[in-house]
Design an enzyme around this catalytic site. Structure first.
Site, PDB file in Angstrom:
ATOM      1  N   ASN A 152       0.529  -1.204   0.051  1.00  0.00           N
ATOM      2  CA  ASN A 152       0.541  -0.234   0.011  1.00  0.00           C
ATOM      3  C   ASN A 152       0.910   1.203  -0.099  1.00  0.00           C
ATOM      4  O   ASN A 152       1.418   1.346   1.333  1.00  0.00           O
ATOM      5  CB  ASN A 152      -0.823  -0.104   1.098  1.00  0.00           C
TER       6      ASN A 152
ATOM      7  N   LYS B 207       0.046   4.241  -0.310  1.00  0.00           N
ATOM      8  CA  LYS B 207      -0.746   5.831   0.532  1.00  0.00           C
ATOM      9  C   LYS B 207       0.220   7.152  -0.661  1.00  0.00           C
ATOM     10  O   LYS B 207      -0.045   6.314  -1.969  1.00  0.00           O
ATOM     11  CB  LYS B 207      -0.455   6.131   1.904  1.00  0.00           C
TER      12      LYS B 207
ATOM     13  N   HIS C 120      -9.504   1.002   5.008  1.00  0.00           N
ATOM     14  CA  HIS C 120      -7.672   1.583   5.538  1.00  0.00           C
ATOM     15  C   HIS C 120      -8.055   2.305   6.691  1.00  0.00           C
ATOM     16  O   HIS C 120      -8.900   2.904   6.715  1.00  0.00           O
ATOM     17  CB  HIS C 120      -7.024   1.717   4.276  1.00  0.00           C
TER      18      HIS C 120
ATOM     19  N   GLU D 211      -6.706   5.179   7.745  1.00  0.00           N
ATOM     20  CA  GLU D 211      -6.006   6.668   7.575  1.00  0.00           C
ATOM     21  C   GLU D 211      -7.366   7.017   6.665  1.00  0.00           C
ATOM     22  O   GLU D 211      -8.001   8.093   7.054  1.00  0.00           O
ATOM     23  CB  GLU D 211      -5.457   7.000   6.817  1.00  0.00           C
TER      24      GLU D 211
ATOM     25  N   GLU E  71      -5.618  -5.686  10.384  1.00  0.00           N
ATOM     26  CA  GLU E  71      -4.899  -4.110  10.929  1.00  0.00           C
ATOM     27  C   GLU E  71      -4.496  -3.337  12.176  1.00  0.00           C
ATOM     28  O   GLU E  71      -6.034  -2.347  11.637  1.00  0.00           O
ATOM     29  CB  GLU E  71      -5.015  -3.170   9.506  1.00  0.00           C
TER      30      GLU E  71
ATOM     31  N   GLY F 131       2.372   1.693  10.504  1.00  0.00           N
ATOM     32  CA  GLY F 131       3.356   3.181  10.138  1.00  0.00           C
ATOM     33  C   GLY F 131       3.993   3.301  11.552  1.00  0.00           C
ATOM     34  O   GLY F 131       4.642   4.106  11.583  1.00  0.00           O
TER      35      GLY F 131
ATOM     36  N   SER G 106       3.315  -2.277   9.895  1.00  0.00           N
ATOM     37  CA  SER G 106       4.871  -2.548  10.636  1.00  0.00           C
ATOM     38  C   SER G 106       5.765  -4.124  10.091  1.00  0.00           C
ATOM     39  O   SER G 106       6.278  -4.404  10.571  1.00  0.00           O
ATOM     40  CB  SER G 106       5.303  -2.186  12.006  1.00  0.00           C
TER      41      SER G 106
END
Ligand code: PEP
Length: 251
Positions: free
Chosen positions: A9, A11, A96, A98, A168, A174, A213
Protein backbone atom coordinates in the site's frame (compact mmCIF):
# COMPACT_ATOMS: atom_id res chain seq x y z
CA UNK A 1 -5.77 -24.10 -0.69
CA UNK A 2 -5.43 -20.34 -0.29
CA UNK A 3 -2.65 -18.73 -2.35
CA UNK A 4 -0.29 -16.42 -0.51
CA UNK A 5 -0.75 -12.73 -1.20
CA UNK A 6 1.60 -9.77 -0.70
CA UNK A 7 0.10 -6.37 -1.35
CA UNK A 8 1.97 -3.08 -0.99
CA UNK A 9 0.00 0.00 0.00
CA UNK A 10 1.84 3.06 -1.26
CA UNK A 11 -0.57 5.53 0.37
CA UNK A 12 0.15 9.12 -0.79
CA UNK A 13 3.68 8.36 -1.97
CA UNK A 14 5.50 8.27 -5.33
CA UNK A 15 5.16 10.48 -8.38
CA UNK A 16 3.80 8.68 -11.45
CA UNK A 17 7.34 8.67 -12.89
CA UNK A 18 8.64 6.93 -9.75
CA UNK A 19 5.76 4.47 -9.81
CA UNK A 20 6.54 3.62 -13.44
CA UNK A 21 10.20 3.02 -12.59
CA UNK A 22 9.20 0.67 -9.75
CA UNK A 23 6.80 -1.20 -12.05
CA UNK A 24 9.58 -1.77 -14.58
CA UNK A 25 12.04 -2.86 -11.89
CA UNK A 26 9.56 -5.34 -10.39
CA UNK A 27 9.00 -7.48 -13.50
CA UNK A 28 11.41 -10.31 -12.70
CA UNK A 29 10.26 -10.31 -9.08
CA UNK A 30 6.61 -10.72 -10.05
CA UNK A 31 7.60 -13.60 -12.31
CA UNK A 32 9.41 -15.22 -9.38
CA UNK A 33 6.35 -14.71 -7.18
CA UNK A 34 4.17 -16.38 -9.80
CA UNK A 35 6.51 -19.35 -10.12
CA UNK A 36 6.24 -19.79 -6.35
CA UNK A 37 2.44 -19.49 -6.22
CA UNK A 38 2.48 -16.10 -4.51
CA UNK A 39 0.20 -13.29 -5.71
CA UNK A 40 1.95 -9.95 -5.46
CA UNK A 41 0.98 -6.37 -6.18
CA UNK A 42 0.82 -2.74 -5.14
CA UNK A 43 -1.79 -0.07 -4.54
CA UNK A 44 -0.52 3.21 -6.00
CA UNK A 45 -2.33 6.57 -5.89
CA UNK A 46 -5.03 7.09 -8.53
CA UNK A 47 -2.65 9.21 -10.59
CA UNK A 48 -0.10 6.41 -10.86
CA UNK A 49 -2.47 3.51 -11.56
CA UNK A 50 -2.21 3.76 -15.31
CA UNK A 51 1.58 4.08 -15.31
CA UNK A 52 1.92 0.97 -13.13
CA UNK A 53 -0.67 -1.03 -15.05
CA UNK A 54 0.98 -0.26 -18.38
CA UNK A 55 4.56 -0.91 -17.29
CA UNK A 56 4.36 -3.75 -14.78
CA UNK A 57 4.21 -7.46 -15.47
CA UNK A 58 0.67 -8.46 -16.41
CA UNK A 59 0.73 -10.74 -13.36
CA UNK A 60 1.21 -7.89 -10.94
CA UNK A 61 -1.91 -7.00 -8.97
CA UNK A 62 -2.59 -3.29 -9.30
CA UNK A 63 -5.08 -2.07 -6.71
CA UNK A 64 -6.73 1.30 -6.15
CA UNK A 65 -6.70 2.65 -2.59
CA UNK A 66 -10.37 3.65 -2.66
CA UNK A 67 -13.42 3.88 -4.92
CA UNK A 68 -16.92 5.37 -4.79
CA UNK A 69 -19.91 3.02 -4.76
CA UNK A 70 -21.92 5.01 -7.35
CA UNK A 71 -21.20 4.64 -11.05
CA UNK A 72 -21.14 8.35 -11.80
CA UNK A 73 -22.64 11.62 -10.61
CA UNK A 74 -22.09 14.74 -8.56
CA UNK A 75 -19.34 13.47 -6.24
CA UNK A 76 -16.49 15.92 -6.61
CA UNK A 77 -13.08 14.39 -6.09
CA UNK A 78 -14.28 10.80 -6.32
CA UNK A 79 -13.48 7.97 -8.74
CA UNK A 80 -15.93 5.26 -9.84
CA UNK A 81 -15.69 1.54 -10.54
CA UNK A 82 -16.17 1.92 -14.34
CA UNK A 83 -13.25 4.39 -14.36
CA UNK A 84 -11.01 1.79 -12.72
CA UNK A 85 -12.29 -0.98 -14.96
CA UNK A 86 -11.47 1.06 -18.05
CA UNK A 87 -7.82 0.95 -16.92
CA UNK A 88 -8.05 -2.83 -16.56
CA UNK A 89 -8.07 -2.77 -12.75
CA UNK A 90 -9.84 -5.37 -10.61
CA UNK A 91 -8.64 -4.72 -7.06
CA UNK A 92 -9.51 -2.00 -4.53
CA UNK A 93 -8.55 -1.48 -0.87
CA UNK A 94 -11.62 -0.65 1.22
CA UNK A 95 -11.80 0.75 4.75
CA UNK A 96 -8.11 1.37 5.38
CA UNK A 97 -7.75 2.83 8.88
CA UNK A 98 -6.37 6.09 7.49
CA UNK A 99 -9.53 6.49 5.43
CA UNK A 100 -11.67 5.49 8.40
CA UNK A 101 -9.88 8.12 10.52
CA UNK A 102 -9.52 11.02 8.08
CA UNK A 103 -12.31 10.46 5.54
CA UNK A 104 -15.21 9.13 7.56
CA UNK A 105 -15.10 5.69 5.93
CA UNK A 106 -17.70 3.89 8.05
CA UNK A 107 -18.51 0.17 8.11
CA UNK A 108 -21.75 0.98 6.25
CA UNK A 109 -19.92 2.86 3.51
CA UNK A 110 -17.44 -0.01 3.20
CA UNK A 111 -20.39 -2.38 2.78
CA UNK A 112 -21.82 -0.33 -0.11
CA UNK A 113 -18.43 -0.19 -1.80
CA UNK A 114 -17.86 -3.93 -1.48
CA UNK A 115 -21.36 -4.68 -2.75
CA UNK A 116 -20.67 -2.56 -5.85
CA UNK A 117 -17.22 -4.11 -6.35
CA UNK A 118 -18.51 -7.68 -6.17
CA UNK A 119 -21.36 -6.85 -8.55
CA UNK A 120 -18.64 -5.78 -10.98
CA UNK A 121 -16.57 -8.93 -10.41
CA UNK A 122 -13.82 -6.97 -8.68
CA UNK A 123 -11.77 -7.84 -5.60
CA UNK A 124 -12.23 -5.81 -2.42
CA UNK A 125 -9.43 -5.87 0.15
CA UNK A 126 -11.40 -5.03 3.28
CA UNK A 127 -9.33 -3.60 6.13
CA UNK A 128 -10.40 -4.04 9.73
CA UNK A 129 -8.65 -3.46 13.03
CA UNK A 130 -8.84 -1.77 16.41
CA UNK A 131 -7.30 1.47 17.67
CA UNK A 132 -4.76 1.56 20.49
CA UNK A 133 -7.41 2.67 22.99
CA UNK A 134 -9.66 -0.22 21.92
CA UNK A 135 -6.76 -2.66 22.12
CA UNK A 136 -5.85 -1.49 25.62
CA UNK A 137 -9.49 -1.74 26.69
CA UNK A 138 -9.59 -5.38 25.51
CA UNK A 139 -12.15 -4.55 22.79
CA UNK A 140 -10.27 -5.91 19.76
CA UNK A 141 -12.63 -8.79 18.97
CA UNK A 142 -15.78 -6.77 19.61
CA UNK A 143 -14.59 -4.03 17.21
CA UNK A 144 -13.41 -6.41 14.51
CA UNK A 145 -16.60 -8.49 14.73
CA UNK A 146 -18.73 -5.43 14.10
CA UNK A 147 -16.53 -4.33 11.18
CA UNK A 148 -16.80 -7.80 9.64
CA UNK A 149 -20.52 -8.21 10.25
CA UNK A 150 -21.60 -4.76 9.05
CA UNK A 151 -19.17 -4.82 6.13
CA UNK A 152 -19.94 -8.31 4.84
CA UNK A 153 -23.49 -9.20 5.83
CA UNK A 154 -25.78 -9.63 2.83
CA UNK A 155 -23.02 -9.64 0.21
CA UNK A 156 -23.39 -11.98 -2.77
CA UNK A 157 -22.23 -15.36 -1.43
CA UNK A 158 -21.46 -16.69 -4.89
CA UNK A 159 -18.79 -14.02 -5.35
CA UNK A 160 -17.32 -13.85 -1.88
CA UNK A 161 -14.48 -16.31 -2.39
CA UNK A 162 -12.60 -13.53 -4.19
CA UNK A 163 -12.79 -11.21 -1.15
CA UNK A 164 -9.64 -10.46 0.83
CA UNK A 165 -9.76 -9.25 4.44
CA UNK A 166 -6.80 -7.46 6.04
CA UNK A 167 -6.46 -7.39 9.81
CA UNK A 168 -4.51 -4.25 10.60
CA UNK A 169 -4.32 -3.17 14.23
CA UNK A 170 -4.29 0.63 13.93
CA UNK A 171 -1.67 0.97 16.65
CA UNK A 172 0.70 -1.07 14.53
CA UNK A 173 0.35 0.76 11.20
CA UNK A 174 3.42 2.82 10.38
CA UNK A 175 4.55 2.78 14.01
CA UNK A 176 7.12 -0.01 14.03
CA UNK A 177 5.10 -1.57 16.89
CA UNK A 178 4.27 -5.02 15.62
CA UNK A 179 1.43 -7.09 16.86
CA UNK A 180 2.88 -10.39 18.06
CA UNK A 181 2.34 -13.38 15.81
CA UNK A 182 0.09 -14.80 18.57
CA UNK A 183 -2.18 -11.75 18.33
CA UNK A 184 -2.13 -11.84 14.52
CA UNK A 185 -3.07 -15.53 14.41
CA UNK A 186 -5.66 -15.23 17.17
CA UNK A 187 -7.48 -12.30 15.55
CA UNK A 188 -7.22 -13.67 12.00
CA UNK A 189 -8.67 -16.98 13.16
CA UNK A 190 -11.40 -15.09 15.01
CA UNK A 191 -12.22 -13.19 11.79
CA UNK A 192 -12.47 -16.48 9.91
CA UNK A 193 -14.79 -17.90 12.59
CA UNK A 194 -17.01 -14.81 12.44
CA UNK A 195 -17.11 -15.06 8.65
CA UNK A 196 -17.96 -18.77 8.82
CA UNK A 197 -20.89 -18.03 11.08
CA UNK A 198 -22.04 -15.21 8.83
CA UNK A 199 -21.29 -16.62 5.39
CA UNK A 200 -20.76 -20.36 5.72
CA UNK A 201 -18.01 -22.46 4.18
CA UNK A 202 -16.83 -19.73 1.81
CA UNK A 203 -14.99 -18.35 4.86
CA UNK A 204 -12.34 -21.00 4.30
CA UNK A 205 -11.62 -19.66 0.81
CA UNK A 206 -11.34 -15.98 1.79
CA UNK A 207 -7.76 -14.82 2.22
CA UNK A 208 -6.92 -12.96 5.41
CA UNK A 209 -3.84 -10.73 5.51
CA UNK A 210 -1.99 -9.26 8.46
CA UNK A 211 -0.84 -5.65 8.18
CA UNK A 212 1.08 -3.39 10.53
CA UNK A 213 4.83 -2.70 10.34
CA UNK A 214 5.50 -5.84 8.31
CA UNK A 215 9.09 -5.90 7.05
CA UNK A 216 11.34 -8.41 5.30
CA UNK A 217 12.74 -9.35 8.73
CA UNK A 218 9.43 -10.28 10.32
CA UNK A 219 7.21 -11.39 7.42
CA UNK A 220 8.09 -15.07 7.63
CA UNK A 221 6.79 -15.37 11.19
CA UNK A 222 3.42 -13.88 10.24
CA UNK A 223 3.01 -16.06 7.20
CA UNK A 224 3.76 -19.16 9.24
CA UNK A 225 0.47 -18.61 11.12
CA UNK A 226 -2.23 -20.95 9.78
CA UNK A 227 -4.88 -18.24 9.38
CA UNK A 228 -2.58 -15.54 7.97
CA UNK A 229 -2.55 -15.88 4.19
CA UNK A 230 -0.39 -12.89 3.37
CA UNK A 231 0.48 -9.33 4.24
CA UNK A 232 -0.64 -5.79 3.50
CA UNK A 233 2.53 -3.72 3.68
CA UNK A 234 2.95 0.05 3.74
CA UNK A 235 6.44 1.45 4.36
CA UNK A 236 8.37 -1.68 3.41
CA UNK A 237 6.70 -1.82 -0.02
CA UNK A 238 8.03 1.54 -1.17
CA UNK A 239 11.60 0.56 -2.04
CA UNK A 240 12.13 -2.18 -4.58
CA UNK A 241 14.84 -3.79 -2.43
CA UNK A 242 12.60 -4.28 0.59
CA UNK A 243 9.62 -5.22 -1.60
CA UNK A 244 11.87 -7.91 -3.03
CA UNK A 245 12.96 -8.89 0.50
CA UNK A 246 9.32 -9.47 1.47
CA UNK A 247 8.98 -12.13 -1.20
CA UNK A 248 12.42 -13.67 -0.77
CA UNK A 249 11.91 -14.11 2.96
CA UNK A 250 8.75 -16.15 2.60
CA UNK A 251 10.06 -18.55 -0.05
C1 PEP B 1 -0.66 -0.10 5.72
O1 PEP B 1 -0.53 0.98 5.16
O2 PEP B 1 -1.67 -0.75 5.51
C2 PEP B 1 0.40 -0.57 6.61
C3 PEP B 1 0.25 -1.73 7.20
O3 PEP B 1 1.49 0.24 6.76
P1 PEP B 1 2.90 -0.17 7.45
O4 PEP B 1 3.32 -1.46 6.83
O5 PEP B 1 3.82 0.98 7.09
O6 PEP B 1 2.66 -0.28 8.91
Amino acid sequence: MRRKLLLGNWKMNKLASEAKEFALQSKALIQKAKENNVDMGVAPTYLSLQAVKENASKDMIVAAQNVHFKESGAFTGEVSIPMLKELGLDWVIIGHSERRTYDNETNEKCHLKMEALLANDMVPVYCVGETLAQFEAGQTKEVVKEQVEVGLRGLDLSKLSRLVVAYEPVWSIGTGKNASTEIAQDVCKFIRDVMRELLGDVADEIRILYGGSVKPENIRAYLSCPDVDGALVGGASLKIESYEGLLNNIL
